[in-house]
Design a protein around this motif. Structure first.
Motif, PDB file in Angstrom:
ATOM      1  N   VAL A  14       0.856  -1.192   0.000  1.00  0.00           N
ATOM      2  CA  VAL A  14       0.000   0.000   0.000  1.00  0.00           C
ATOM      3  C   VAL A  14       0.887   1.234   0.000  1.00  0.00           C
ATOM      4  O   VAL A  14       2.082   1.164   0.295  1.00  0.00           O
ATOM      5  CB  VAL A  14      -0.933   0.033   1.234  1.00  0.00           C
ATOM      6  CG1 VAL A  14      -1.899  -1.145   1.199  1.00  0.00           C
ATOM      7  CG2 VAL A  14      -0.140   0.051   2.527  1.00  0.00           C
ATOM      8  N   THR A  15       0.282   2.390  -0.307  1.00  0.00           N
ATOM      9  CA  THR A  15       1.034   3.640  -0.281  1.00  0.00           C
ATOM     10  C   THR A  15       1.190   4.117   1.157  1.00  0.00           C
ATOM     11  O   THR A  15       0.479   3.663   2.071  1.00  0.00           O
ATOM     12  CB  THR A  15       0.295   4.719  -1.076  1.00  0.00           C
ATOM     13  OG1 THR A  15      -0.936   5.040  -0.391  1.00  0.00           O
ATOM     14  CG2 THR A  15      -0.017   4.254  -2.498  1.00  0.00           C
ATOM     15  N   PRO A  16       2.130   5.065   1.394  1.00  0.00           N
ATOM     16  CA  PRO A  16       2.270   5.590   2.754  1.00  0.00           C
ATOM     17  C   PRO A  16       0.973   6.154   3.318  1.00  0.00           C
ATOM     18  O   PRO A  16       0.660   5.937   4.495  1.00  0.00           O
ATOM     19  CB  PRO A  16       3.331   6.688   2.586  1.00  0.00           C
ATOM     20  CG  PRO A  16       4.150   6.230   1.427  1.00  0.00           C
ATOM     21  CD  PRO A  16       3.185   5.576   0.490  1.00  0.00           C
ATOM     22  N   ALA A  17       0.190   6.848   2.493  1.00  0.00           N
ATOM     23  CA  ALA A  17      -1.067   7.429   2.974  1.00  0.00           C
ATOM     24  C   ALA A  17      -2.059   6.350   3.368  1.00  0.00           C
ATOM     25  O   ALA A  17      -2.926   6.560   4.234  1.00  0.00           O
ATOM     26  CB  ALA A  17      -1.657   8.344   1.906  1.00  0.00           C
ATOM     27  N   GLN A  18      -1.979   5.180   2.730  1.00  0.00           N
ATOM     28  CA  GLN A  18      -2.903   4.086   3.022  1.00  0.00           C
ATOM     29  C   GLN A  18      -2.433   3.206   4.181  1.00  0.00           C
ATOM     30  O   GLN A  18      -3.192   2.365   4.666  1.00  0.00           O
ATOM     31  CB  GLN A  18      -3.082   3.216   1.768  1.00  0.00           C
ATOM     32  CG  GLN A  18      -3.767   3.923   0.604  1.00  0.00           C
ATOM     33  CD  GLN A  18      -3.703   3.109  -0.667  1.00  0.00           C
ATOM     34  OE1 GLN A  18      -2.731   2.371  -0.898  1.00  0.00           O
ATOM     35  NE2 GLN A  18      -4.705   3.251  -1.520  1.00  0.00           N
ATOM     36  N   TYR A  19      -1.165   3.398   4.603  1.00  0.00           N
ATOM     37  CA  TYR A  19      -0.629   2.489   5.613  1.00  0.00           C
ATOM     38  C   TYR A  19      -1.427   2.502   6.921  1.00  0.00           C
ATOM     39  O   TYR A  19      -1.664   1.434   7.507  1.00  0.00           O
ATOM     40  CB  TYR A  19       0.854   2.781   5.898  1.00  0.00           C
ATOM     41  CG  TYR A  19       1.416   1.784   6.883  1.00  0.00           C
ATOM     42  CD1 TYR A  19       1.758   0.498   6.476  1.00  0.00           C
ATOM     43  CD2 TYR A  19       1.532   2.100   8.234  1.00  0.00           C
ATOM     44  CE1 TYR A  19       2.223  -0.446   7.380  1.00  0.00           C
ATOM     45  CE2 TYR A  19       2.010   1.168   9.156  1.00  0.00           C
ATOM     46  CZ  TYR A  19       2.340  -0.097   8.718  1.00  0.00           C
ATOM     47  OH  TYR A  19       2.787  -1.038   9.616  1.00  0.00           O
ATOM     48  N   PRO A  20      -1.917   3.669   7.424  1.00  0.00           N
ATOM     49  CA  PRO A  20      -2.722   3.640   8.651  1.00  0.00           C
ATOM     50  C   PRO A  20      -3.987   2.788   8.510  1.00  0.00           C
ATOM     51  O   PRO A  20      -4.416   2.152   9.486  1.00  0.00           O
ATOM     52  CB  PRO A  20      -3.063   5.114   8.888  1.00  0.00           C
ATOM     53  CG  PRO A  20      -1.970   5.869   8.215  1.00  0.00           C
ATOM     54  CD  PRO A  20      -1.647   5.061   7.001  1.00  0.00           C
ATOM     55  N   ASP A  21      -4.570   2.761   7.304  1.00  0.00           N
ATOM     56  CA  ASP A  21      -5.752   1.921   7.074  1.00  0.00           C
ATOM     57  C   ASP A  21      -5.381   0.446   7.194  1.00  0.00           C
ATOM     58  O   ASP A  21      -6.106  -0.354   7.803  1.00  0.00           O
ATOM     59  CB  ASP A  21      -6.331   2.194   5.688  1.00  0.00           C
ATOM     60  CG  ASP A  21      -6.897   3.599   5.575  1.00  0.00           C
ATOM     61  OD1 ASP A  21      -7.154   4.219   6.629  1.00  0.00           O
ATOM     62  OD2 ASP A  21      -7.094   4.063   4.437  1.00  0.00           O
ATOM     63  N   MET A  22      -4.232   0.083   6.599  1.00  0.00           N
ATOM     64  CA  MET A  22      -3.782  -1.307   6.708  1.00  0.00           C
ATOM     65  C   MET A  22      -3.519  -1.661   8.173  1.00  0.00           C
ATOM     66  O   MET A  22      -3.932  -2.736   8.652  1.00  0.00           O
ATOM     67  CB  MET A  22      -2.510  -1.523   5.889  1.00  0.00           C
ATOM     68  CG  MET A  22      -1.847  -2.875   6.166  1.00  0.00           C
ATOM     69  SD  MET A  22      -0.364  -3.152   5.215  1.00  0.00           S
ATOM     70  CE  MET A  22      -1.101  -3.812   3.726  1.00  0.00           C
ATOM     71  N   ALA A  23      -2.827  -0.776   8.916  1.00  0.00           N
ATOM     72  CA  ALA A  23      -2.496  -1.056  10.310  1.00  0.00           C
ATOM     73  C   ALA A  23      -3.756  -1.197  11.155  1.00  0.00           C
ATOM     74  O   ALA A  23      -3.812  -2.002  12.084  1.00  0.00           O
ATOM     75  CB  ALA A  23      -1.608   0.054  10.863  1.00  0.00           C
ATOM     76  N   ALA A  24      -4.783  -0.427  10.812  1.00  0.00           N
ATOM     77  CA  ALA A  24      -6.045  -0.528  11.556  1.00  0.00           C
ATOM     78  C   ALA A  24      -6.682  -1.896  11.374  1.00  0.00           C
ATOM     79  O   ALA A  24      -7.300  -2.444  12.291  1.00  0.00           O
ATOM     80  CB  ALA A  24      -6.995   0.573  11.115  1.00  0.00           C
TER      81      ALA A  24
END
Length: 889
Positions: free
Chosen positions: A172-182
């Protein structure tokens, strides 16, 4: 882009450093663990060296909770307790940052992540290149074209992650990483993810639905157990997303210019690094960072004028220089020295030449210069002397050895690197030409040699000034230089060995090793690796069922003391296992002892040089007490107290042209020093009245006539007398005498009742050392003991024992050094061929030429006896024989 910003997550990088370096390898004298401090500082410098940021900041967490723990009380719950060895290291890292002039920040109710995110966002908005150093994957969300993460890898490496690298790593992109971590959760933070959903599934959902909100909006369409788990975890996922989102707008640092390094406070840095026992980092600090009040550029050496030819012309042109600095590259061992290249400096003018390139005229000029009395300053002059001596030259006129000066100034340091000393006292870098500016025409190694020579004279002057501040009036410096000159000749001379006898001794010990092994095998009925603790544990505790020794990480200890105690425990037992155990332990202990003797003989045999002599190296700048040590091989550990040691001593003989060996040592020198320093009238009288000191003292302690003193009583008093001089406690005395602690304390109390001034003196030593921070010998040699104020009782007690011991043992070292110098000088003045070969603490061994025995003995008795005026006379014992053993007395 002219401005750049390096940001560090302080706690993250500190913990990474802590686990990368073994704590026990990084402890200072006060017992403080420093592995995280060292690793963090080294990593910080490496990033500055690699990226050259114009601005730097470090963020730290505060103890206690944050807004995240209020929203989710289990946040970071379940983490293991902070290791004891790590505690206190964060504050020390912050102290390092202070003296380096680097800004560090904390913000109440927020984490270091939020500080880093805020500053990274500010730096990016200003158009700066930003590097974020963190081992926390939450930092991935910050990555952009202008913000890169420096992520720690194994073996202290750092990988730089840009947006493409984040996609490659996570999908995923850096901006999407918090969504993945969630969705996936974070075990380290105790954040649960959706059951059964890993990074690949999360990345697939994000690719299909765009972001977390899109995924949750379409959760009903996601089939299978993963979809069920997602729908059941919606509330937790939304909470996760709020928690793992870094805060980017904290009201901190009004102007990013505040993050420009303020400059290294050099003296504060040296004082702090001294307390940490850090050495090599100093050079890197001043090469990587500007100095406060300096030019804003890393420190470097002044421009030098270097000549690489015409040795004779250069020496003639500089013949009136007040002093010369010198550096040598080559081999420095006694009997095996040689010179490859040398550099001589007169101010900023330096001659730097390969010795092989020196022509005949230059060779004559060089020989005259080296052997002359012009003042020369060298680091490790003894090593340089051996190098020149091996190359066929004689080095004289050494006025200062900066290694010895540093040793007197910092007696507790492990090493005395000239580059570190130059950085510390002159602010000059000599070991990194690439940062200091390469000297034209010289390769890096030659460049460094020239700089080393140029720094010697100003460094010696700086060290002299510091020594004067510490009360050194020059006497100790002159003594150490004189000792060095004596050691040069002793090491070059060496001591002759009867090689045939030595080889025969090895065969005898080898045979005894085999016999002991066979006896051990016979006791248990099979062979076993007697050097394997694991196999020994299996035999002793499993096979023979013997009582367990002290438990260790790898089982139960099998060291010599533990096994000797075990043998005593089972000595009275008559069962089959105990009898087998007694036989096995006896053979095992004998095997270990004879193996050590065989190894000693092997080491001596390997050290015999083609001239048939052993040339040991005396280490002059190692022991904080001032004592010399012997290495390669160690000739000071061949004790005359054991039959085997005396046997080994018998292989040392006079060389060709000499008729015998003479030994001379001081009798009871520590006791005489104690009597003199304590001014105890009873102890002084004991030396004056008692034919046998220890029997006389025992008669007073036990309140019985001297003729009634038993050998056991005399032995106990002797052990206690020497124990007091070495800071021995009643517990230690009890262990040494194998008596109850109460009996040992009663013995000490009886001793102090008769010799009260000894107690007063010993107590005063500790109190004075606590006030001053150091102890002093009779010649003013200091030993610094910062651990006297340690909060660690074990270290504090050890420091107190050192405070008791150092003035006495150190004074003994001073006296034998004076004696050795005086004896060597007197032999020369008398034009005798006899010479000193080795020094073993309070003993000198001399090689005696034919017809000189009486003259040599008279000189030795006179010069050793007059080395220092004590309240009681120095007593010198002399022996003579055809080998070292026969020369005993």
């Amino acid at each position: 882009m002219t401005e750049s910003l390096l940001l560090l997550d302080g706690h993250s990088m500190a913990f990474r450093s802590f686990y990368a370096l073994r704590p026990d390898n990084f402890r200072n004298a006060a017992g403080q663990y420093l592995n995280a401090v060292y690793g963090f500082t080294s990593t910080l410098l490496k990033m500055i060296e690699d990226h050259h940021p114009t601005h730097v900041a470090v963020a730290f967490d505060l103890p206690g909770g944050t807004f995240r723990t209020r929203e989710y009380p289990d946040y970071k719950g379940g983490r293991a307790a902070t290791p004891e060895e790590f505690k206190g290291q964060i504050s020390l890292i912050q102290a390092v940052l202070d003296v380096l002039g680097i800004r560090w920040l904390t913000v109440e109710d927020f984490e270091a992540d939020d500080i880093v995110a805020t500053l990274a966002t500010r730096g990016e908005a200003a158009g700066w290149q930003v590097w974020v150093a963190s081992g926390d994957k939450d930092s991935y969300q910050l990555v952009s074209d202008h913000v890169h993460v420096l992520y720690p890898m194994p073996r202290s490496a750092m990988v730089e992650l840009d947006p493409d690298a984040i996609v490659a790593r996570t999908g995923v992109t850096p901006a999407q990483y918090p969504d993945m971590a969630a969705l996936v959760g974070e075990g380290a933070d105790n954040i649960p993810g959706v059951k059964g959903v890993g990074p690949k599934t999360a990345a697939k959902w994000i690719a299909k639905y765009g972001d977390l909100e899109g995924i949750l909006a379409n959760a009903a369409d996601i089939r299978g157990k993963a979809g069920e788990a997602l729908r059941a975890s919606e509330e937790q996922v939304r909470l996760n997303r709020r928690i793992n989102q870094s805060v980017r707008d904290l009201p901190i640092v009004a102007d990013l210019e505040e993050l420009r390094p303020a400059g290294v406070e050099r003296e504060r840095m040296h004082a702090l690094f001294d307390s940490f026992d850090f050495t090599g980092l100093r050079r890197r600090v001043l090469a990587a960072l500007p100095e406060k009040g300096g030019t804003g550029e890393p420190s470097g050496a002044d421009e030098l004028r270097v000549s690489t030819d015409d040795v004779a012309g250069w020496l003639e042109a500089h013949r009136d220089a007040p002093a010369y600095g010198m550096a040598v590259r080559g081999a420095f061992g006694p009997g095996q020295g040689d010179v490859e290249r040398f550099a001589i400096a007169a101010g900023q003018d330096v001659l730097s030449v390969d010795l092989a390139d020196v022509d005949e005229k230059g060779t004559k000029a060089l020989a005259a210069f080296l052997s002359g009395e012009s003042k020369k300053v060298v680091h490790d002059a003894k090593g340089a002397w051996h190098a020149w001596h091996g190359a066929g030259y004689e080095l004289n006129g050494v006025a200062r050895d900066t290694m010895l000066s540093a040793y007197l100034l910092y007696p507790g340091q492990r090493t005395y690197d000239v580059g570190d000393l130059a950085i510390r006292h002159l602010g000059v870098e000599v070991n990194a030409p690439e940062s200091a500016g390469q000297i034209p025409g010289l390769e890096a190694g030659d460049d460094q040699l020239a700089r080393l020579a140029a720094v010697e004279v100003p460094l010696a002057q700086a060290l002299d000034k510091e020594l004067a501040k510490h009360g050194e009036n020059g006497d100790l410096t002159r003594l150490e230089l004189a000792v060095e000159r004596a050691l040069e000749r002793m090491e070059a001379t060496g001591i002759a060995v009867d090689k045939v006898k030595l080889d025969g001794m090895w065969k005898d010990f080898d045979s005894r090793v085999s016999m002991a092994a066979q006896e051990a095998y016979a006791a248990i009925g099979h062979e076993v690796n007697l050097a394997s603790p694991k196999q020994l544990q299996a035999v002793l505790f499993d096979e023979l069922g013997l009582p367990k020794t002290k438990k260790t990480k790898s089982g139960y200890t099998t060291n010599a003391d533990a096994l000797a105690t075990l043998a005593e425990k089972i000595a009275a037992r008559e069962d089959a296992q105990a009898v087998a155990g007694q036989q096995f332990l006896g053979a095992l202990l004998a095997h270990r002892e004879v193996t050590k003797l065989r190894q000693s003989v092997e080491g001596l045999s390997a050290a015999v040089q083609p001239d048939g002599r052993i040339h040991t190296t005396f280490q002059q700048a190692v022991a904080a007490t001032g004592r010399l040590s012997s290495t390669e091989p160690n000739l000071q550990n061949i004790h005359a107290r054991t039959e085997e040691g005396r046997q080994i001593r018998s292989v040392f003989i006079p060389g060709e042209g000499f008729e015998g060996l003479l030994t001379a040592d001081y009798s009871q020198i520590e006791m005489r020093i104690m009597a003199s320093l304590s001014r105890d009238e009873g102890l002084i009288e004991a030396f004056q009245e008692g034919e046998d000191l220890h029997s006389y003292v025992a008669s007073l302690v036990y309140n019985i006539p001297e003729k009634s003193v038993t050998p056991a009583q005399r032995s106990k008093v002797k052990a206690m007398s020497y124990g007091l001089a070495y800071g021995l406690s009643s517990y230690g005395l009890a262990a040494q005498l194998h008596v109850p602690t109460r009996e040992a304390q009663e013995l000490m109390d009886a001793y102090f009742a008769r010799f009260g001034n000894v107690r007063t003196y010993l107590n005063s030593l500790v109190e004075q050392a606590k006030r001053d921070g150091y102890t002093e010998t009779i010649l003013g040699r200091r030993r610094y003991l910062p651990e006297l104020t340690s909060k660690n009782p074990r270290l504090r007690d050890a420091a107190e024992r050192m405070a008791l011991n150092a003035p006495i043992q150190g004074s003994a070292a001073d006296i034998i050094k004076v004696a050795m110098v005086q004896v060597a000088a007197a032999l020369g003045d008398a034009h005798l061929s006899s010479r000193i070969l080795i020094q073993v603490h309070d003993e000198l061994v001399l090689e005696v030429a034919p017809g000189e025995r009486e003259a040599v003995e008279a000189i030795v008795r006179r010069e050793m006896g007059s080395a220092y005026p004590l309240a009681v006379p120095l007593s010198v014992g002399v022996g003579y024989g055809t080998d070292w053993r026969a020369a005993a007395h």
